[in-house]
Design a protein around this motif. Structure first.
Motif, PDB file in Angstrom:
ATOM      1  N   HIS A 207       0.915  -1.240   0.015  1.00 28.40           N
ATOM      2  CA  HIS A 207       0.080  -0.061  -0.329  1.00 28.40           C
ATOM      3  C   HIS A 207       1.030   1.330  -0.193  1.00 28.40           C
ATOM      4  CE1 HIS A 207      -3.935   2.564   0.749  1.00 28.40           C
ATOM      5  NE2 HIS A 207      -2.536   3.325   1.669  1.00 28.40           N
TER       6      HIS A 207
ATOM      7  N   GLU B  10       4.109  -0.038   3.494  1.00 28.27           N
ATOM      8  CA  GLU B  10       3.063  -0.485   4.546  1.00 28.27           C
ATOM      9  C   GLU B  10       2.700  -1.958   3.616  1.00 28.27           C
ATOM     10  OE1 GLU B  10       0.870   2.253   6.621  1.00 28.27           O
ATOM     11  OE2 GLU B  10       0.432   2.706   4.770  1.00 28.27           O
TER      12      GLU B  10
ATOM     13  N   THR C 130      -0.880  -4.160   3.195  1.00 30.46           N
ATOM     14  CA  THR C 130      -2.360  -4.579   3.857  1.00 30.46           C
ATOM     15  C   THR C 130      -2.390  -6.458   4.028  1.00 30.46           C
ATOM     16  OG1 THR C 130      -3.060  -5.474   1.508  1.00 30.46           O
ATOM     17  CG2 THR C 130      -3.183  -3.433   2.126  1.00 30.46           C
TER      18      THR C 130
ATOM     19  N   GLN D 142      -4.630  -9.651   5.484  1.00 28.26           N
ATOM     20  CA  GLN D 142      -5.844 -10.357   5.668  1.00 28.26           C
ATOM     21  C   GLN D 142      -6.323 -10.820   7.485  1.00 28.26           C
ATOM     22  OE1 GLN D 142      -6.114 -14.442   4.044  1.00 28.26           O
ATOM     23  NE2 GLN D 142      -8.111 -14.594   4.423  1.00 28.26           N
TER      24      GLN D 142
ATOM     25  N   TRP E 153      -6.008   1.643  10.345  1.00 32.89           N
ATOM     26  CA  TRP E 153      -6.975   0.905   9.394  1.00 32.89           C
ATOM     27  C   TRP E 153      -6.889   1.564   8.216  1.00 32.89           C
ATOM     28  CZ3 TRP E 153      -9.191  -3.978   9.874  1.00 32.89           C
ATOM     29  CH2 TRP E 153      -8.555  -4.626  11.510  1.00 32.89           C
ATOM     30  N   ASN E 154      -7.553   1.422   6.880  1.00 31.48           N
ATOM     31  CA  ASN E 154      -7.834   2.601   6.272  1.00 31.48           C
ATOM     32  C   ASN E 154      -9.991   1.567   5.700  1.00 31.48           C
ATOM     33  OD1 ASN E 154      -8.928   3.684   3.873  1.00 31.48           O
ATOM     34  ND2 ASN E 154      -6.694   2.733   2.385  1.00 31.48           N
TER      35      ASN E 154
ATOM     36  N   ILE F  69      -9.984  -2.529   6.222  1.00 36.30           N
ATOM     37  CA  ILE F  69      -8.507  -2.920   5.722  1.00 36.30           C
ATOM     38  C   ILE F  69      -7.435  -2.603   6.792  1.00 36.30           C
ATOM     39  CG2 ILE F  69      -6.941  -3.314   4.055  1.00 36.30           C
ATOM     40  CD1 ILE F  69      -8.798  -2.160   1.830  1.00 36.30           C
TER      41      ILE F  69
ATOM     42  N   LEU G 131      -3.123  -1.595   7.988  1.00 35.56           N
ATOM     43  CA  LEU G 131      -2.403  -1.746   7.136  1.00 35.56           C
ATOM     44  C   LEU G 131      -1.325  -2.072   8.143  1.00 35.56           C
ATOM     45  CD1 LEU G 131      -3.432   1.646   4.829  1.00 35.56           C
ATOM     46  CD2 LEU G 131      -3.786  -0.851   4.352  1.00 35.56           C
TER      47      LEU G 131
ATOM     48  N   ARG H 141       4.673  -9.699   0.221  1.00 35.73           N
ATOM     49  CA  ARG H 141       2.811 -10.909  -0.085  1.00 35.73           C
ATOM     50  C   ARG H 141       3.132 -12.205  -0.255  1.00 35.73           C
ATOM     51  NH1 ARG H 141      -0.925  -9.209  -4.945  1.00 35.73           N
ATOM     52  NH2 ARG H 141       0.913  -7.111  -5.252  1.00 35.73           N
TER      53      ARG H 141
END
Length: 197
Positions: free
Chosen positions: A12, A17, A19, A21, A54-55, A58, A60, A76
């Motif tokens: 991100h 940064e 994201t 899960q 938080w975005n 989501i 971060l 990733r």
């Protein structure tokens, strides 16, 4: 033994940064700056949280030493783990909302409502109970008040402190329509039982 709490997604922005899960019920406790995670594959870690925000919905995360988008891209798909000694004890004693919703709430042999939700708070959890009249009642989810949870038979047993449930209002000696000695105390202007209008 280790417990997976997150899986890293796409980068991100350009400052490292990523994201994630989230795979834990308590992200506000698990991803605070300074938290150190074991990583799979091991070559990608360990990783220490530098920032968390938080975005919308989501999460971060920024990690110490990860400062560019390319470095973030290399993470990733990596899985984040924590030690589970503390969590195992919590999980053994805890319940998930979907396990509780719909269970009868009993005080002794009386059914006083059904569970409609569970609110997880920092100090203690609260069971949300819908009473037969539709009223919402919050019960602290502590052993002193909820000594028994029986998912198999679909009920919980509650020993509420005075005032938590107003289930004995009609048995308090002031039951409406109970007659008794109220004949001499009728309100002025209202006919007493037996009067002919």
């Amino acid at each position: 033994m280790q417990l997976q709490v997150a899986r890293i997604g796409k980068p991100h922005g350009i400052r490292g940064e990523v994201t994630v899960q989230v795979l834990t019920d308590a992200p506000e406790d698990r991803f605070i700056p300074g938290t150190r995670f074991m990583v799979e594959p091991a070559s990608a870690g360990p990783l220490t949280v530098d920032s968390a925000r938080w975005n919308k919905d989501i999460l971060l995360l920024g990690f110490e030493g990860i400062e560019t988008r390319n470095q973030a891209e290399a993470l990733r798909g990596a899985k984040l783990f924590i030690e589970t000694e503390e969590l195992e004890e919590e999980d053994d004693e805890g319940w998930y909302e979907h396990e509780l919703v719909g269970l009868e709430v009993r005080v002794g042999d009386a059914v006083v409502g059904r569970i409609s939700g569970l609110r997880t708070l920092p100090v203690q959890d609260l069971i949300v109970v819908e009473a037969p009249d539709g009223q919402e009642i919050l019960i602290p989810f502590v052993e002193e008040i909820v000594p028994e949870v029986n998912v198999g038979e679909k009920y919980i047993l509650v020993t509420p402190p005075p005032g938590l449930f107003e289930i004995n209002v009609d048995d308090s000696g002031e039951t409406p329509g109970a007659g008794g000695s109220g004949a001499d105390e009728a309100e002025p202007g209202k006919p007493q039982a037996g009067d002919n209008a």
